[in-house]
Design a protein around this motif. Sequence first.
Motif: not given
Length: 234
Positions: A8-13
């Motif tokens: 998982i790579d979640i960026r500035e959500v």
Amino acid sequence: MATNAPVIDIREVTRTYGEGPPALTDVSLTVHTGEAVAVLGPSGSGKSTLLNLIAGLDRPSTGSVTVDGLRVDGLNESGSARYRRTRIGMVFQFFNLLDDLTVLDNVLLPAQLAGVSRAEARRRAAGLLEHLGIDRHAGTHPGRLSGGERQRVAVARALMNRPALLLADEPTGALDSASGEDVRKLLTGLNTEGQTLVLVTHDLRLAESCATRTVELVDGRIVRDTHRATAVAR
């Protein structure tokens, strides 16, 4: 057990709904192969929103969500459905089993939807039911099983297509203490075998026994990201 490959790579959500305050604000999170992450926080903290974004059931207002190398937030409806069939498995608080199907047929369903051959699907299902200790219930309907047994069936179903990621939404929330302990041991064992897990839970015993890492949300923001050996406050 963990490697450098992010699942998982979640960026500035950020996720907003209408005119209300954001459900999530500037959330970034990376989960690596083999981790078991428990997402904690009070009601309304953004836990369910985060899980829905990872599952492709919702889209961020801003930012990106990548799972198993795939940009989930950019998928159309059919792409999202295919992603959920092939890349992730999902376990729910109330099992979501089909009561008119047997245990075996419930477990077979995801493979059938994904186009796996009947022979291969049956081979996988038999192996999972045996591994999870519920093979004797293959011909039984879910309504005749205990809560813990039904959750084991749900886990078997979620694992049928060999997902990179297993998501669990309050997996012990509807169970008595004995069944809850059974499911805690099951999920801990799966992670020990290498399965990557993300658990949304209020069950602190589940987080303490199963998770290699806890992420705490308050008002849509990550306020603490704690590994077993270290704690990082933000």
